[in-house]
Design a protein around this motif. Sequence first.
Motif, PDB file in Angstrom:
ATOM      1  N   LYS A 193      66.738  17.634  -0.186  1.00 59.74           N
ATOM      2  CA  LYS A 193      65.782  18.588  -0.748  1.00 59.74           C
ATOM      3  C   LYS A 193      66.417  19.979  -0.840  1.00 59.74           C
ATOM      4  N   ARG A 194      67.241  20.271   0.138  1.00 59.90           N
ATOM      5  CA  ARG A 194      67.915  21.571   0.143  1.00 59.90           C
ATOM      6  C   ARG A 194      68.879  21.675  -1.042  1.00 59.90           C
ATOM      7  N   ALA A 195      69.560  20.571  -1.328  1.00 61.05           N
ATOM      8  CA  ALA A 195      70.478  20.569  -2.475  1.00 61.05           C
ATOM      9  C   ALA A 195      69.692  20.808  -3.763  1.00 61.05           C
ATOM     10  N   GLY A 196      68.486  20.268  -3.817  1.00 61.87           N
ATOM     11  CA  GLY A 196      67.636  20.492  -4.996  1.00 61.87           C
ATOM     12  C   GLY A 196      67.285  21.963  -5.153  1.00 61.87           C
ATOM     13  N   ILE A 197      67.016  22.623  -4.035  1.00 62.45           N
ATOM     14  CA  ILE A 197      66.699  24.061  -4.096  1.00 62.45           C
ATOM     15  C   ILE A 197      67.937  24.838  -4.555  1.00 62.45           C
ATOM     16  N   ALA A 198      69.115  24.445  -4.042  1.00 62.64           N
ATOM     17  CA  ALA A 198      70.354  25.125  -4.434  1.00 62.64           C
ATOM     18  C   ALA A 198      70.554  25.021  -5.944  1.00 62.64           C
ATOM     19  N   ASP A 199      70.276  23.848  -6.510  1.00 61.98           N
ATOM     20  CA  ASP A 199      70.399  23.673  -7.963  1.00 61.98           C
ATOM     21  C   ASP A 199      69.461  24.616  -8.697  1.00 61.98           C
ATOM     22  N   LEU A 200      68.250  24.694  -8.179  1.00 64.21           N
ATOM     23  CA  LEU A 200      67.234  25.530  -8.828  1.00 64.21           C
ATOM     24  C   LEU A 200      67.655  27.013  -8.801  1.00 64.21           C
ATOM     25  N   LEU A 201      68.235  27.439  -7.680  1.00 71.96           N
ATOM     26  CA  LEU A 201      68.604  28.855  -7.562  1.00 71.96           C
ATOM     27  C   LEU A 201      69.858  29.191  -8.370  1.00 71.96           C
ATOM     28  N   GLY A 202      70.749  28.224  -8.485  1.00 76.76           N
ATOM     29  CA  GLY A 202      71.950  28.416  -9.296  1.00 76.76           C
ATOM     30  C   GLY A 202      72.768  29.613  -8.862  1.00 76.76           C
ATOM     31  N   SER A 203      73.285  30.347  -9.841  1.00 76.85           N
ATOM     32  CA  SER A 203      74.231  31.422  -9.542  1.00 76.85           C
ATOM     33  C   SER A 203      73.554  32.672  -8.990  1.00 76.85           C
ATOM     34  N   SER A 204      72.204  32.698  -8.967  1.00 81.97           N
ATOM     35  CA  SER A 204      71.524  33.854  -8.361  1.00 81.97           C
ATOM     36  C   SER A 204      71.610  33.825  -6.848  1.00 81.97           C
ATOM     37  N   CYS A 205      72.065  32.687  -6.316  1.00 83.88           N
ATOM     38  CA  CYS A 205      72.152  32.536  -4.861  1.00 83.88           C
ATOM     39  C   CYS A 205      73.594  32.734  -4.414  1.00 83.88           C
ATOM     40  N   ARG A 206      73.782  33.665  -3.453  1.00 89.79           N
ATOM     41  CA  ARG A 206      75.139  33.977  -2.988  1.00 89.79           C
ATOM     42  C   ARG A 206      75.502  33.252  -1.698  1.00 89.79           C
ATOM     43  N   GLY A 207      74.521  32.632  -1.072  1.00 87.74           N
ATOM     44  CA  GLY A 207      74.829  31.941   0.181  1.00 87.74           C
ATOM     45  C   GLY A 207      73.561  31.348   0.757  1.00 87.74           C
ATOM     46  N   SER A 208      73.706  30.357   1.625  1.00 84.77           N
ATOM     47  CA  SER A 208      72.512  29.765   2.220  1.00 84.77           C
ATOM     48  C   SER A 208      72.861  29.106   3.543  1.00 84.77           C
ATOM     49  N   ASP A 209      71.830  28.778   4.278  1.00 84.77           N
ATOM     50  CA  ASP A 209      72.002  28.083   5.553  1.00 84.77           C
ATOM     51  C   ASP A 209      70.711  27.307   5.786  1.00 84.77           C
ATOM     52  N   VAL A 210      70.735  26.449   6.789  1.00 82.40           N
ATOM     53  CA  VAL A 210      69.498  25.782   7.188  1.00 82.40           C
ATOM     54  C   VAL A 210      69.471  25.750   8.703  1.00 82.40           C
ATOM     55  N   LEU A 211      68.316  26.117   9.254  1.00 84.55           N
ATOM     56  CA  LEU A 211      68.175  26.160  10.708  1.00 84.55           C
ATOM     57  C   LEU A 211      67.188  25.077  11.113  1.00 84.55           C
ATOM     58  N   TYR A 212      67.679  24.114  11.878  1.00 86.44           N
ATOM     59  CA  TYR A 212      66.792  23.055  12.355  1.00 86.44           C
ATOM     60  C   TYR A 212      66.159  23.488  13.663  1.00 86.44           C
ATOM     61  N   SER A 213      64.891  23.165  13.807  1.00 86.03           N
ATOM     62  CA  SER A 213      64.247  23.468  15.086  1.00 86.03           C
ATOM     63  C   SER A 213      64.603  22.362  16.058  1.00 86.03           C
ATOM     64  N   THR A 214      64.915  22.759  17.266  1.00 88.28           N
ATOM     65  CA  THR A 214      65.273  21.772  18.278  1.00 88.28           C
ATOM     66  C   THR A 214      64.212  21.677  19.362  1.00 88.28           C
ATOM     67  N   ARG A 215      63.343  22.674  19.449  1.00 89.08           N
ATOM     68  CA  ARG A 215      62.277  22.644  20.451  1.00 89.08           C
ATOM     69  C   ARG A 215      61.157  23.573  20.028  1.00 89.08           C
ATOM     70  N   ILE A 216      59.928  23.138  20.254  1.00 89.19           N
ATOM     71  CA  ILE A 216      58.809  24.057  20.108  1.00 89.19           C
ATOM     72  C   ILE A 216      58.594  24.689  21.470  1.00 89.19           C
ATOM     73  N   LEU A 217      58.692  25.999  21.512  1.00 87.43           N
ATOM     74  CA  LEU A 217      58.606  26.683  22.800  1.00 87.43           C
ATOM     75  C   LEU A 217      57.194  27.185  23.078  1.00 87.43           C
ATOM     76  N   LYS A 218      56.443  27.397  21.993  1.00 83.68           N
ATOM     77  CA  LYS A 218      55.053  27.842  22.140  1.00 83.68           C
ATOM     78  C   LYS A 218      54.345  27.602  20.825  1.00 83.68           C
TER      79      LYS A 218
END
Lengths: 157, 161
Positions: free
Chosen positions: B126-151
């Motif tokens: 799904k992230r790759a799909g978003i990257a396609d949609l953003l195209g050259s307007s996007c200069r960089g990206s990352d994804v942060l997975y949650s590993t724990r719900i703390l509250k």
Amino acid sequence: MKRAPLPPGSLDNTDCRVLNALQDRLPIDHSPFAEVAGPLGLTVDELIARIARLRELGAITRFGPFLDAAAMGGAFCLCAISVPEARFDEVMTLVNAHPEVAHNYERQHHLNMWFVLACEKPEGIARVAKRIEAETGLHVHLFPKLKEFFIGFRVTA
Amino acid sequence: MSIDAIDRKIIAATASGLPLVPHPFAEVASWIGLQENEVIARMTRMQDVGIIRRIAVAPNHYALGMVANGMSVWDVDDSDAERLGARVGALECVSHCYLRPRSLPQWPYNLFAMIHGQTRDEVERKRAGIADLLGSSCRGSDVLYSTRILKKTGMRLSEGG
């Protein structure tokens, strides 16, 4: 809160329909469950028993009003801290102790603690963030929303 | 938009949830010494003005098998961010999508889109799909997975105000 998926077969079709139906707004009237129960083919008592069971199972985290701090003149703000691994639990305890912290997640990143501040007044955000910085000695990055594009996601159970 | 002391009492009384009884607003009213019709009228008003977004369940994504949840973040050209943000937000796989300030130099990203899926592979697709949609307007990206719900308590109001 449970993070593991429920064992297969924990929910039957009716449970899933109840979960889906209750993500829409519940009416605010004398018998709010009656309007939901009818189309599901349940009595009010059966529906209530299902909701109680879903809550016990951990399939739902909450059932109640969702508030918008901004509409009350308050504010929400996403915040992040880069917490040294060895101090993680200590910092988590300090952060979570603030009632303004509505949610807090650990994430895999250099910025590894992400939480949302919900304050009744906009100036509360900076005040609580500064207090957390003083308590933890760590910088709190503030990411207030500038624009919200969509918030209609539903989980299809 | 304002709420008075009685509205505040109603919000505080229901903060951890609505009672699971056939007439929950009557029950809430009895807790705080009001009539049911006053609670209904006040909660309806608060919903009409948007203070209460809705009364509903918060499903536990994890319990329901949506165990992968990634906060995808994107550094999108400011001149294009609003237009593209609206398109990303409209995607079915995106639950929340916001434009936020960058926190330079550590954090160059201004568009945040939460992606949920049953596996991280699904989130990555799904992230790759978003990257396609953003195209050259996007200069960089990352994804942060949650590993724990703390509250996770949701917003709480002080009763006094």
